[in-house]
Design a protein around this motif. Structure first.
Motif, PDB file in Angstrom:
ATOM      1  N   MET A 138      63.665  34.204  31.108  1.00  0.00           N
ATOM      2  CA  MET A 138      62.336  34.280  30.507  1.00  0.00           C
ATOM      3  C   MET A 138      61.864  35.714  30.273  1.00  0.00           C
ATOM      4  O   MET A 138      61.258  36.009  29.241  1.00  0.00           O
ATOM      5  CB  MET A 138      61.336  33.544  31.394  1.00  0.00           C
ATOM      6  CG  MET A 138      61.620  32.039  31.530  1.00  0.00           C
ATOM      7  SD  MET A 138      61.758  31.213  29.910  1.00  0.00           S
ATOM      8  CE  MET A 138      60.118  31.454  29.260  1.00  0.00           C
ATOM      9  N   THR A 139      62.170  36.599  31.216  1.00  0.00           N
ATOM     10  CA  THR A 139      61.730  37.991  31.052  1.00  0.00           C
ATOM     11  C   THR A 139      62.347  38.646  29.813  1.00  0.00           C
ATOM     12  O   THR A 139      61.632  39.258  29.002  1.00  0.00           O
ATOM     13  CB  THR A 139      62.041  38.814  32.318  1.00  0.00           C
ATOM     14  OG1 THR A 139      61.329  38.246  33.429  1.00  0.00           O
ATOM     15  CG2 THR A 139      61.615  40.265  32.138  1.00  0.00           C
ATOM     16  N   PRO A 140      63.690  38.574  29.621  1.00  0.00           N
ATOM     17  CA  PRO A 140      64.269  39.150  28.396  1.00  0.00           C
ATOM     18  C   PRO A 140      63.713  38.501  27.135  1.00  0.00           C
ATOM     19  O   PRO A 140      63.492  39.183  26.119  1.00  0.00           O
ATOM     20  CB  PRO A 140      65.765  38.868  28.554  1.00  0.00           C
ATOM     21  CG  PRO A 140      65.978  38.743  30.017  1.00  0.00           C
ATOM     22  CD  PRO A 140      64.742  38.089  30.550  1.00  0.00           C
ATOM     23  N   LEU A 141      63.481  37.158  27.204  1.00  0.00           N
ATOM     24  CA  LEU A 141      62.954  36.459  26.019  1.00  0.00           C
ATOM     25  C   LEU A 141      61.553  36.948  25.682  1.00  0.00           C
ATOM     26  O   LEU A 141      61.232  37.253  24.520  1.00  0.00           O
ATOM     27  CB  LEU A 141      62.930  34.954  26.287  1.00  0.00           C
ATOM     28  CG  LEU A 141      62.390  34.080  25.143  1.00  0.00           C
ATOM     29  CD1 LEU A 141      63.278  34.219  23.904  1.00  0.00           C
ATOM     30  CD2 LEU A 141      62.310  32.622  25.584  1.00  0.00           C
ATOM     31  N   PHE A 142      60.706  37.058  26.693  1.00  0.00           N
ATOM     32  CA  PHE A 142      59.339  37.517  26.467  1.00  0.00           C
ATOM     33  C   PHE A 142      59.302  38.979  26.021  1.00  0.00           C
ATOM     34  O   PHE A 142      58.536  39.358  25.137  1.00  0.00           O
ATOM     35  CB  PHE A 142      58.517  37.335  27.749  1.00  0.00           C
ATOM     36  CG  PHE A 142      58.070  35.917  27.988  1.00  0.00           C
ATOM     37  CD1 PHE A 142      58.453  34.886  27.129  1.00  0.00           C
ATOM     38  CD2 PHE A 142      57.260  35.602  29.075  1.00  0.00           C
ATOM     39  CE1 PHE A 142      58.044  33.575  27.354  1.00  0.00           C
ATOM     40  CE2 PHE A 142      56.837  34.295  29.302  1.00  0.00           C
ATOM     41  CZ  PHE A 142      57.243  33.274  28.442  1.00  0.00           C
ATOM     42  N   LEU A 143      60.149  39.809  26.655  1.00  0.00           N
ATOM     43  CA  LEU A 143      60.195  41.226  26.257  1.00  0.00           C
ATOM     44  C   LEU A 143      60.665  41.385  24.820  1.00  0.00           C
ATOM     45  O   LEU A 143      60.141  42.224  24.064  1.00  0.00           O
ATOM     46  CB  LEU A 143      61.110  42.002  27.206  1.00  0.00           C
ATOM     47  CG  LEU A 143      60.542  42.294  28.604  1.00  0.00           C
ATOM     48  CD1 LEU A 143      61.606  42.966  29.477  1.00  0.00           C
ATOM     49  CD2 LEU A 143      59.299  43.173  28.517  1.00  0.00           C
ATOM     50  N   GLY A 144      61.661  40.584  24.446  1.00  0.00           N
ATOM     51  CA  GLY A 144      62.159  40.636  23.062  1.00  0.00           C
ATOM     52  C   GLY A 144      61.073  40.244  22.068  1.00  0.00           C
ATOM     53  O   GLY A 144      60.904  40.884  21.013  1.00  0.00           O
ATOM     54  N   SER A 145      60.307  39.186  22.421  1.00  0.00           N
ATOM     55  CA  SER A 145      59.210  38.744  21.544  1.00  0.00           C
ATOM     56  C   SER A 145      58.132  39.821  21.444  1.00  0.00           C
ATOM     57  O   SER A 145      57.580  40.091  20.364  1.00  0.00           O
ATOM     58  CB  SER A 145      58.604  37.450  22.085  1.00  0.00           C
ATOM     59  OG  SER A 145      59.572  36.425  22.131  1.00  0.00           O
ATOM     60  N   LEU A 146      57.870  40.458  22.589  1.00  0.00           N
ATOM     61  CA  LEU A 146      56.845  41.497  22.609  1.00  0.00           C
ATOM     62  C   LEU A 146      57.266  42.717  21.800  1.00  0.00           C
ATOM     63  O   LEU A 146      56.465  43.311  21.076  1.00  0.00           O
ATOM     64  CB  LEU A 146      56.555  41.893  24.057  1.00  0.00           C
ATOM     65  CG  LEU A 146      55.315  42.768  24.295  1.00  0.00           C
ATOM     66  CD1 LEU A 146      54.062  42.049  23.818  1.00  0.00           C
ATOM     67  CD2 LEU A 146      55.193  43.134  25.766  1.00  0.00           C
ATOM     68  N   ILE A 147      58.544  43.072  21.935  1.00  0.00           N
ATOM     69  CA  ILE A 147      59.077  44.205  21.156  1.00  0.00           C
ATOM     70  C   ILE A 147      59.011  43.893  19.663  1.00  0.00           C
ATOM     71  O   ILE A 147      58.675  44.760  18.839  1.00  0.00           O
ATOM     72  CB  ILE A 147      60.524  44.520  21.589  1.00  0.00           C
ATOM     73  CG1 ILE A 147      60.512  45.128  23.003  1.00  0.00           C
ATOM     74  CG2 ILE A 147      61.186  45.473  20.603  1.00  0.00           C
ATOM     75  CD1 ILE A 147      61.895  45.271  23.598  1.00  0.00           C
ATOM     76  N   LEU A 148      59.306  42.652  19.292  1.00  0.00           N
ATOM     77  CA  LEU A 148      59.265  42.246  17.884  1.00  0.00           C
ATOM     78  C   LEU A 148      57.842  42.342  17.334  1.00  0.00           C
ATOM     79  O   LEU A 148      57.624  42.842  16.217  1.00  0.00           O
ATOM     80  CB  LEU A 148      59.789  40.814  17.753  1.00  0.00           C
ATOM     81  CG  LEU A 148      59.937  40.281  16.316  1.00  0.00           C
ATOM     82  CD1 LEU A 148      60.967  41.117  15.556  1.00  0.00           C
ATOM     83  CD2 LEU A 148      60.358  38.818  16.332  1.00  0.00           C
ATOM     84  N   LEU A 149      56.866  41.868  18.129  1.00  0.00           N
ATOM     85  CA  LEU A 149      55.468  41.972  17.712  1.00  0.00           C
ATOM     86  C   LEU A 149      55.022  43.435  17.586  1.00  0.00           C
ATOM     87  O   LEU A 149      54.317  43.804  16.646  1.00  0.00           O
ATOM     88  CB  LEU A 149      54.570  41.246  18.717  1.00  0.00           C
ATOM     89  CG  LEU A 149      54.432  39.724  18.556  1.00  0.00           C
ATOM     90  CD1 LEU A 149      53.651  39.143  19.729  1.00  0.00           C
ATOM     91  CD2 LEU A 149      53.742  39.379  17.240  1.00  0.00           C
ATOM     92  N   SER A 150      55.444  44.242  18.547  1.00  0.00           N
ATOM     93  CA  SER A 150      55.095  45.671  18.505  1.00  0.00           C
ATOM     94  C   SER A 150      55.703  46.332  17.273  1.00  0.00           C
ATOM     95  O   SER A 150      55.049  47.150  16.608  1.00  0.00           O
ATOM     96  CB  SER A 150      55.580  46.372  19.771  1.00  0.00           C
ATOM     97  OG  SER A 150      54.938  45.855  20.914  1.00  0.00           O
TER      98      SER A 150
END
Length: 486
Positions: free
Chosen positions: A225-237
């Motif tokens: 979940m952490t890599p998935l959420f971080l990836g989504s956050l990086i994409l939004l950023s």
């Protein structure tokens, strides 16, 4: 008791904003002359505690509108109040932390620092929408341009936060029969602000979710979940940053276009200033009318952005307009103009040149077909022979006397003629009138000196002759000389 129009109602900061806008966009304008016309002093404008009357504000705006040719000058100046040049970089940064909603809400309170003529009341209509109501105080009578200036200030609030210009509804207006001015203002957040908010709220939500999941399944949360959420956050950023870059690039392109326009306007202003100086120099160098007019035409051809131009002058008895000089016309066209007579003593004459001369009024015609019904067949035929489709003519005036006509047109560039072109020519024409009047005065003085010299020479010769003649003839010659002087 002071008359209402002489009450001090408007703070000097309003005029100060105008002057900064003028210096930025119309640097050829003589600020001192403008303020003098409005009965204002520069030290009064610089004093933030000074207030001006309605009469002074009216005079200032009327003169400025004539000098710039910009009918929307009041609204443009209002918008300019958002620039760092007016509010300062630090204040703009602080305002940026407040947001447009609070800024609009506080607009009514801030307005009291600028005007005593009216009261401002605001009401929230939604997250990004407010109602602003302006009511004139008892005995105050404003002008329509002040409503336009308010609209500019309202738009400036959004510009401070780098938002798009707000949508403004104006369902009730004092200058359209309303009891007050009512503005419904709504604005949209910029895409950059929207996506940054999405990123920030998403990061907060992810943090809460990850914290809750870590209590249930730490290993799954850490590895999946952490890599998935971080990836989504990086994409939004990344998307938010990309949107910001696009916005900045758009702003840079807009700034580039604006700079090019300002550079072009600066070039026009520079040419205008040089032209006035050159005409002023011409005034002092030429004493005969033909040489002066020819030189003025050379200057106009060099400095003005028109394809053709000519000067017609009234004859001595003000019965005709006579062609004197031109640029841009062919040899055949100049021959035709030299043979053409524009009668000033014909009461039925409807020619534009004659009407402009008599009424001392400029004319801008962008399509001669629009005025065919007002022109005589002869006038219409003259325009067609010259290939004229649009033109400007303005009277050359000295004092209250018309001396001639200055006319220009475009036949190659096809650039539409606008109000500012009239203003430009009406600024030049008096300079030409002054030059002509001085040339005429110098010519008259020269003729007077020549006549006096001839009389003195004749008397000296007569005196020499009288010494050689008998007394009787000498007495007769002296009596003759007395008649010459008388």
């Amino acid at each position: 008791m002071k008359r209402k129009e002489n009450l001090l109602l408007y703070n000097s900061k309003i005029i100060n904003t105008y002057l900064k806008f003028i210096r930025r966009n119309y640097d050829y304008i003589n600020i001192k002359e403008l303020l003098h016309c409005a009965k204002m002093e520069s030290y009064q404008v610089e004093d933030p505690g000074h207030w001006f009357s309605q009469e002074q504000i009216n005079r200032f705006h009327e003169k400025l509108k004539k000098l710039t040719g910009n009918r929307e000058i009041a609204r443009d100046a209002g918008r300019y109040s958002a620039s760092p040049d007016v509010i300062g970089v630090m204040k703009q940064y602080v305002l940026g932390l407040v947001g447009p909603s609070k800024a609009y809400t506080r607009l009514g309170k801030a307005a009291s620092n600028f005007t005593k003529a009216s009261t401002f009341n605001t009401r929230d209509l939604g997250p990004n929408k407010i109602e602003l109501v302006v009511t004139l105080n008892d005995g105050v009578r404003e002008e329509a341009f002040q409503c336009e200036n308010r609209l500019g200030y309202i738009e400036a609030v959004s510009k401070v936060f780098n938002y798009k210009l707000p949508a403004i509804e104006h369902p009730e207006c004092i200058f359209k029969g309303g009891a007050k001015c009512r503005y419904i203002v709504s604005w949209q957040e910029s895409p950059v602000t929207f996506w940054k908010k999405v990123r920030n709220y998403t990061a907060l939500a992810f943090a809460v979710i990850l914290l809750a999941l870590s209590l249930i399944s730490p290993f799954f949360t850490l590895t999946t979940m952490t890599p998935l959420f971080l990836g989504s956050l990086i994409l939004l950023s990344w998307y938010a940053v990309t949107t910001e870059i696009k916005t900045l690039n758009s702003a840079v392109n807009t700034l580039k276009d604006t700079s090019e326009k300002l550079a072009e306007q600066g070039k026009i202003n520079f040419n205008y200033t040089l032209m006035i100086n050159e005409i002023g120099e011409t005034l002092s160098r030429f004493s005969d009318m033909d040489s002066l007019v020819n030189r003025v035409i050379e200057i106009l051809e060099k400095r003005l952005d028109f394809d053709r131009g000519m000067i017609l002058l009234a004859n001595r008895y003000k019965t005709r307009l006579v062609f004197h000089s031109a640029f841009g016309y062919s040899g055949e066209e100049i021959k035709f103009l030299m043979e053409t007579v524009f009668h000033l003593n014909d009461p039925d004459s409807k020619g534009i040149f004659v009407v402009s001369f008599k009424k001392q009024t400029p004319f801008l015609i962008n399509d001669i077909h629009e005025i065919e019904g007002y022109l005589s067949p002869w006038s219409l035929d003259c325009l067609k022979k010259l290939g004229t489709k649009s033109f400007i003519c303005c009277p050359i005036i000295y004092g209250k006397e018309s001396l001639g006509i200055l006319a220009v047109d475009n036949i190659k560039t096809k650039r539409p003629l606008v109000q500012s072109d009239i203003n430009l020519l009406m600024g030049i024409a008096p300079q030409i009138g002054i030059s002509m009047q001085n040339a005429m005065l110098r010519d008259a003085k020269a003729k007077q000196y020549k006549a006096i010299l001839q009389i003195l020479t004749a008397n000296m010769e007569a005196h020499e002759i009288s010494t050689l003649l008998p007394n009787k003839d000498s007495h007769h010659l002296k009596e003759s000389n007395k008649k010459n002087w008388n």
